[in-house]
Scaffold this motif. Structure first.
Motif, PDB file in Angstrom:
ATOM      1  N   LYS A  96       6.748  -0.576  12.430  1.00  0.00           N
ATOM      2  CA  LYS A  96       5.418  -0.281  12.943  1.00  0.00           C
ATOM      3  C   LYS A  96       4.390  -0.220  11.831  1.00  0.00           C
ATOM      4  O   LYS A  96       3.267  -0.714  11.981  1.00  0.00           O
ATOM      5  N   ASN A  97       4.728   0.357  10.689  1.00  0.00           N
ATOM      6  CA  ASN A  97       3.731   0.667   9.666  1.00  0.00           C
ATOM      7  C   ASN A  97       3.525  -0.432   8.639  1.00  0.00           C
ATOM      8  O   ASN A  97       2.472  -0.488   7.996  1.00  0.00           O
ATOM      9  N   ILE A  98       4.521  -1.293   8.438  1.00  0.00           N
ATOM     10  CA  ILE A  98       4.410  -2.320   7.403  1.00  0.00           C
ATOM     11  C   ILE A  98       3.835  -3.604   8.000  1.00  0.00           C
ATOM     12  O   ILE A  98       4.247  -4.032   9.080  1.00  0.00           O
ATOM     13  N   LEU A  99       2.896  -4.194   7.306  1.00  0.00           N
ATOM     14  CA  LEU A  99       2.318  -5.463   7.739  1.00  0.00           C
ATOM     15  C   LEU A  99       3.256  -6.594   7.304  1.00  0.00           C
ATOM     16  O   LEU A  99       3.136  -7.128   6.212  1.00  0.00           O
ATOM     17  N   TRP A 100       4.191  -6.943   8.182  1.00  0.00           N
ATOM     18  CA  TRP A 100       5.197  -7.936   7.824  1.00  0.00           C
ATOM     19  C   TRP A 100       5.056  -9.245   8.607  1.00  0.00           C
ATOM     20  O   TRP A 100       5.781 -10.200   8.370  1.00  0.00           O
ATOM     21  N   ASN A 101       4.104  -9.297   9.552  1.00  0.00           N
ATOM     22  CA  ASN A 101       3.904 -10.521  10.325  1.00  0.00           C
ATOM     23  C   ASN A 101       2.413 -10.745  10.547  1.00  0.00           C
ATOM     24  O   ASN A 101       1.578  -9.933  10.158  1.00  0.00           O
ATOM     25  N   TYR A 137      -4.368   3.363   3.965  1.00  0.00           N
ATOM     26  CA  TYR A 137      -3.972   2.357   4.944  1.00  0.00           C
ATOM     27  C   TYR A 137      -4.873   1.136   4.897  1.00  0.00           C
ATOM     28  O   TYR A 137      -5.973   1.140   4.316  1.00  0.00           O
ATOM     29  N   LEU A 138      -4.399   0.091   5.568  1.00  0.00           N
ATOM     30  CA  LEU A 138      -5.193  -1.086   5.907  1.00  0.00           C
ATOM     31  C   LEU A 138      -5.297  -1.120   7.421  1.00  0.00           C
ATOM     32  O   LEU A 138      -4.282  -1.015   8.118  1.00  0.00           O
ATOM     33  N   ALA A 139      -6.502  -1.233   7.936  1.00  0.00           N
ATOM     34  CA  ALA A 139      -6.727  -1.235   9.384  1.00  0.00           C
ATOM     35  C   ALA A 139      -7.173  -2.624   9.822  1.00  0.00           C
ATOM     36  O   ALA A 139      -8.068  -3.218   9.229  1.00  0.00           O
ATOM     37  N   ILE A 181       0.871  -1.173   0.000  1.00  0.00           N
ATOM     38  CA  ILE A 181       0.000   0.000   0.000  1.00  0.00           C
ATOM     39  C   ILE A 181       0.905   1.219   0.000  1.00  0.00           C
ATOM     40  O   ILE A 181       1.654   1.451   0.952  1.00  0.00           O
ATOM     41  N   GLU A 182       0.857   1.975  -1.073  1.00  0.00           N
ATOM     42  CA  GLU A 182       1.786   3.078  -1.263  1.00  0.00           C
ATOM     43  C   GLU A 182       1.632   4.111  -0.150  1.00  0.00           C
ATOM     44  O   GLU A 182       0.520   4.545   0.165  1.00  0.00           O
ATOM     45  N   ARG A 183       2.752   4.480   0.437  1.00  0.00           N
ATOM     46  CA  ARG A 183       2.743   5.432   1.532  1.00  0.00           C
ATOM     47  C   ARG A 183       2.656   6.858   1.009  1.00  0.00           C
ATOM     48  O   ARG A 183       3.050   7.151  -0.114  1.00  0.00           O
ATOM     49  N   GLU A 184       2.145   7.749   1.899  1.00  0.00           N
ATOM     50  CA  GLU A 184       2.011   9.144   1.492  1.00  0.00           C
ATOM     51  C   GLU A 184       3.281   9.906   1.825  1.00  0.00           C
ATOM     52  O   GLU A 184       3.867   9.737   2.880  1.00  0.00           O
ATOM     53  N   GLU A 185       3.660  10.757   0.932  1.00  0.00           N
ATOM     54  CA  GLU A 185       4.752  11.687   1.191  1.00  0.00           C
ATOM     55  C   GLU A 185       4.343  13.048   0.630  1.00  0.00           C
ATOM     56  O   GLU A 185       3.702  13.134  -0.413  1.00  0.00           O
ATOM     57  N   GLN A 186       4.692  14.057   1.370  1.00  0.00           N
ATOM     58  CA  GLN A 186       4.368  15.418   0.922  1.00  0.00           C
ATOM     59  C   GLN A 186       5.545  16.320   1.261  1.00  0.00           C
ATOM     60  O   GLN A 186       5.944  16.424   2.416  1.00  0.00           O
ATOM     61  N   SER A 187       6.119  16.940   0.235  1.00  0.00           N
ATOM     62  CA  SER A 187       7.300  17.791   0.420  1.00  0.00           C
ATOM     63  C   SER A 187       8.398  17.039   1.148  1.00  0.00           C
ATOM     64  O   SER A 187       9.022  17.531   2.084  1.00  0.00           O
ATOM     65  N   LEU A 188       8.591  15.769   0.734  1.00  0.00           N
ATOM     66  CA  LEU A 188       9.615  14.893   1.288  1.00  0.00           C
ATOM     67  C   LEU A 188       9.384  14.567   2.760  1.00  0.00           C
ATOM     68  O   LEU A 188      10.253  14.024   3.431  1.00  0.00           O
ATOM     69  N   GLU A 189       8.211  14.877   3.269  1.00  0.00           N
ATOM     70  CA  GLU A 189       7.913  14.568   4.666  1.00  0.00           C
ATOM     71  C   GLU A 189       7.025  13.323   4.716  1.00  0.00           C
ATOM     72  O   GLU A 189       5.977  13.254   4.072  1.00  0.00           O
ATOM     73  N   PHE A 190       7.463  12.330   5.492  1.00  0.00           N
ATOM     74  CA  PHE A 190       6.707  11.087   5.608  1.00  0.00           C
ATOM     75  C   PHE A 190       5.475  11.310   6.478  1.00  0.00           C
ATOM     76  O   PHE A 190       5.580  11.781   7.609  1.00  0.00           O
ATOM     77  N   LEU A 191       4.300  10.990   5.962  1.00  0.00           N
ATOM     78  CA  LEU A 191       3.059  11.255   6.681  1.00  0.00           C
ATOM     79  C   LEU A 191       2.507  10.036   7.398  1.00  0.00           C
ATOM     80  O   LEU A 191       1.460  10.102   8.014  1.00  0.00           O
ATOM     81  N   GLY A 192       3.198   8.883   7.342  1.00  0.00           N
ATOM     82  CA  GLY A 192       2.681   7.690   8.002  1.00  0.00           C
ATOM     83  C   GLY A 192       1.535   7.076   7.226  1.00  0.00           C
ATOM     84  O   GLY A 192       1.454   7.172   6.004  1.00  0.00           O
ATOM     85  N   CYS A 193       0.639   6.436   7.939  1.00  0.00           N
ATOM     86  CA  CYS A 193      -0.493   5.737   7.310  1.00  0.00           C
ATOM     87  C   CYS A 193      -1.802   6.450   7.636  1.00  0.00           C
ATOM     88  O   CYS A 193      -2.820   5.815   7.931  1.00  0.00           O
ATOM     89  N   CYS A 253       0.742   0.429   6.143  1.00  0.00           N
ATOM     90  CA  CYS A 253       0.999   0.829   4.776  1.00  0.00           C
ATOM     91  C   CYS A 253       2.451   0.503   4.469  1.00  0.00           C
ATOM     92  O   CYS A 253       3.203   0.047   5.335  1.00  0.00           O
ATOM     93  N   GLY A 254       2.874   0.707   3.234  1.00  0.00           N
ATOM     94  CA  GLY A 254       4.225   0.346   2.827  1.00  0.00           C
ATOM     95  C   GLY A 254       4.218  -0.951   2.024  1.00  0.00           C
ATOM     96  O   GLY A 254       3.165  -1.473   1.646  1.00  0.00           O
ATOM     97  N   LYS A 255       5.415  -1.497   1.775  1.00  0.00           N
ATOM     98  CA  LYS A 255       5.543  -2.685   0.939  1.00  0.00           C
ATOM     99  C   LYS A 255       6.434  -3.707   1.626  1.00  0.00           C
ATOM    100  O   LYS A 255       7.485  -3.371   2.175  1.00  0.00           O
ATOM    101  N   HIS A 256       5.997  -5.000   1.560  1.00  0.00           N
ATOM    102  CA  HIS A 256       6.797  -6.064   2.156  1.00  0.00           C
ATOM    103  C   HIS A 256       6.463  -7.390   1.467  1.00  0.00           C
ATOM    104  O   HIS A 256       5.304  -7.672   1.197  1.00  0.00           O
TER     105      HIS A 256
END
Length: 728
Positions: free
Chosen positions: A120-125, A83-85, A67-79, A97-100
């Motif tokens: 914290k943000n990537i669903l890896w487990n 997102y997936l909740a 799930i592609e993460r948001e970035e704005q002006s090179l600032e990471f905005l998290g999920c 969010c993120g890729k794994h």
């Protein structure tokens, strides 16, 4: 494409692809989603509702996640916007969010674009979810990026591949979990934002004993949801040996043949070397609840308790002979001879439950609790193992056994000062009513105010029949939120009727510009909406809600609101057979110590998956405001508020956990039984923390000025002398 490869992994799985949400009722199902080609769709919300018959929980295993993460002006905005909740265990929603692609292994810091938030943000487990549960994909507006693909396997129970921290052990075993790789021979090296589950199964007919050799986790006052913690048999542990009272004892006995030890870490964690994990062995032990050893233990418990009472600390030493007589009478009934730990019982008035009795430890420093502990063990034993089949006077003898054992507990309650807490059934008794709850126009009558008679996210409650026990409770919902409410009038046509709820609910509903729908007679809830049931009907507010004039948004106090609705008798459908009734309001506030009840469809979070599908209620005791102010969860209450919860029965210095209000219960009624009359003394306002220790729930106090305002306002509305204004 990685998603396609994930789908081939099990041809026998049930695939739920090409759908934006749906119902999943079978184990080994796979949820697949892809928005490729639709990345420009700025708003999208999909929800999968999972309820597998027979499963109390299920495991979500990610096979592919992107799930592609948001970035704005090179600032990471998290999920925050894309997102997936997933709702799991007793925590709030977790957002991913993120890729794994490498399931079971945490994100590699050497990967390009690695962020410290990835663990914290990537669903890896895997994730464990209580059933029923939900998985929710959401994309909110222009801030969110577009790409989203994932494949999630849904398995009933607790399962995961061998490389994950899920394990089932039989008979005996060892569990070692450490944060650092260089610590010795860890079964599993844990990371941030994880859940591990170790299922321990004893040999047939035996129970489980655990011995800790090492324990070192982050410490906190309550080992709360957002901290690292180990959970065994419903109790939370954290901290370190030698420095924290929250660390477990060296030995723990689980009086069951199976248990699940859960280990959770938060999304922040601690640096390696500061919280290193835990290590324990466990084995099967003989079941020791046969009558002879049980009552030998009770005799020892009696002797030690009697010695405590005679030591001079007991304020009623003349009660010691009574204690001795009560215990000896129970023994002389032949209770050991009429006990059995298995088999059938032909005595029709009581069937043994064969539930394992929790053997209480004798306490040296909190002396008054031993009488209550002894009474609790004895009463549990009678219910679990006593069969009066063949006794010459079975009913009379059984009744006396319970009476004498209860009297032992009453001695302890008086010693501890706990005799102020009223006892009663776990649910509000059915059949209560409110006589003549009608406003007599122009007469000033207050016939629905009841003079109390002398006393004879619901969490921790039980399902109840709404029509017979809570016919006044209603659900108030709009497109964004849900609250409870109560019917407080039954006026003659064409006069309006009124719903009472919290001011905070009314303010939020109308601030969102959605007209709330009031559902009367609801029974079943699913996906946050009521399924149609016979006699159920809905009404809408006739005008602006009437919020108490002294209520201040984003604050506390005077948290009540009236909603004018059409005459409910006229609106009631023919198929409604006494499907609703009003509740009475009080003249005076309820006494401290009373056992009252609160009900709702609320759950453990705002996630619909945790909301109850049936109405639940729970009994709570009314506290004084001075007692409330001593707790961690309540700051100084106002005169228009009171709190209620579970007293400190275990004498650990905190009000007990397990019974409270929760999300979506706000606005609902707190009701006490006054003879055959149901009287609403409070409106759910805030607090409670969904059953957390030392966090009682807070309610708007209806007696006195607020009740007076309610009746004067209703009378003014129905006489045409009230001017409606927007509440904000």
């Amino acid at each position: 494409m990685k998603l396609a490869a994930a789908l081939i992994s099990n041809a026998l799985a049930n695939e739920y692809n090409d759908q934006c949400g749906g119902n999943i009722t079978e184990s080994n199902s796979i949820i697949t989603f892809s928005n490729l080609g639709q990345e420009d769709n700025a708003w999208l919300s999909c929800q999968w509702f999972i309820e597998i018959p027979g499963a109390t929980e299920f495991t979500v295993i990610p096979e592919y996640f992107d799930i592609e993460r948001e970035e704005q002006s090179l600032e990471f905005l998290g999920c925050d916007y894309h997102y997936l909740a997933i709702r799991y265990l007793d925590r709030n929603n977790e957002f991913f969010c993120g890729k794994h692609e490498d399931f079971g292994n945490p994100p590699n810091p050497n990967n390009p674009g690695y962020s410290e938030d990835d663990q914290k943000n990537i669903l890896w487990n895997a994730r464990i979810v209580k059933s029923p549960g939900t998985i929710h994909y959401r994309r909110d507006g222009d801030f969110s990026s577009g790409r989203a693909e994932f494949a999630l396997r849904i398995v009933a129970g607790i399962e995961a591949p061998d490389n994950f921290c899920f394990d089932t052990q039989h008979g005996s075993g060892r569990v070692v979990s450490r944060r650092s790789e260089d610590t010795f021979n860890a079964s599993y090296q844990y990371f941030n934002n994880e859940i591990c589950a170790y299922t321990l199964r004893a040999d047939p007919g035996k129970i489980i004993k655990i011995r800790f050799y090492y324990f070192d986790l982050q410490d906190s006052s309550h080992c709360a949801n957002d901290d690292d913690r180990l959970m065994i048999n419903g109790k939370r542990y954290c901290g370190s040996y030698g420095t924290s009272s929250n660390a477990p004892d060296e030995f723990i006995v689980i009086k069951s043949s199976e248990t699940v030890v859960r280990f959770e870490t938060n999304g922040l964690g601690s640096p390696p070397g500061t919280a290193n994990g835990f290590e324990f062995d466990w084995w099967s032990e003989d079941f020791t609840q046969e009558p002879v050893p049980f009552w030998s233990n009770m005799q020892i418990f009696f002797d030690r308790t009697k010695a405590q009472m005679e030591s001079g600390d007991y304020v009623r030493p003349w009660r010691v002979p009574l204690f001795r007589r009560l215990f000896n009478r129970i023994k002389k009934t032949g209770i050991e001879s009429y006990s059995q730990i298995t088999g059938n019982c032909n005595y029709e008035r009581q069937t043994p439950s064969y539930k394992i009795v929790d053997i209480k430890d004798f306490v040296e420093d909190r002396r008054c609790t031993n009488l209550m502990r002894m009474s609790e063990m004895g009463l549990d034993y009678i219910d679990s193992y006593v069969c009066m089949d063949g006794h010459p006077r079975p009913h009379r003898t059984l009744r006396r056994m319970k009476k004498w054992m209860k009297q032992i507990g009453d001695l302890g309650k008086r010693w501890c000062g706990m005799d102020i807490w009223e006892e009663g059934p776990s649910s509000l008794p059915s059949g209560l009513s409110c006589p003549a709850p009608e406003i007599q126009e122009g007469s000033g009558s207050r016939s629905s105010i009841t003079e109390p008679e002398p006393s004879a996210r619901i969490v921790g409650g039980q399902e109840v029949d709404r029509a017979s026990s809570w016919p006044w409770i209603v659900d108030i919902s709009d497109q964004m939120d849900s609250c409870g409410g109560s019917i407080i009038s039954k006026n003659s046509s064409p006069q309006s009727d009124f719903i009472l709820t919290s001011a905070d609910c009314c303010f939020n509903f109308n601030f969102a510009s959605f007209d709330p729908v009031i559902t009367i007679g609801p029974k079943h809830l699913k996906f946050g909406f009521f399924e149609p049931s016979p006699g159920q009907f809905t009404v809408t507010q006739m005008n602006y809600p009437i919020i108490h004039p002294e209520f201040v948004p984003m604050s506390h106090g005077n948290d009540v609101c009236l909603i004018q609705v059409p005459n409910l008798s006229d609106a009631t459908p023919d198929e409604c057979d006494d499907c609703w009734a009003p509740v009475c309001l009080p003249q005076e506030h309820v006494d401290v110590g009373r056992l009252c009840y609160v009900a709702g469809w609320g759950g453990a979070s705002r996630d619909y998956a945790t909301w109850r599908t049936e109405l639940n209620d729970v009994g709570v005791h009314v506290f004084s405001n001075e007692e409330c102010d001593k707790t961690d969860g309540v700051f100084k209450l106002k005169e228009s508020e009171f709190c209620a919860g579970t007293p400190d029965f275990d004498m650990d210095g905190e009000t007990d956990a397990g019974k409270s209000i929760c999300y979506a219960d706000e606005g609902g009624p707190l009701v006490c039984k006054e003879g055959d009359t149901a009287v609403q003394y409070g409106v759910v306002s805030w607090g409670g923390e969904c059953g957390k220790a030392d966090h009682p729930g807070v309610y708007a106090k209806l007696a006195g000025p607020i009740t007076q305002w309610i009746f004067e306002t209703m009378e003014a509305v129905n006489s045409g002398n009230y001017e409606f204004t927007p509440p904000w």
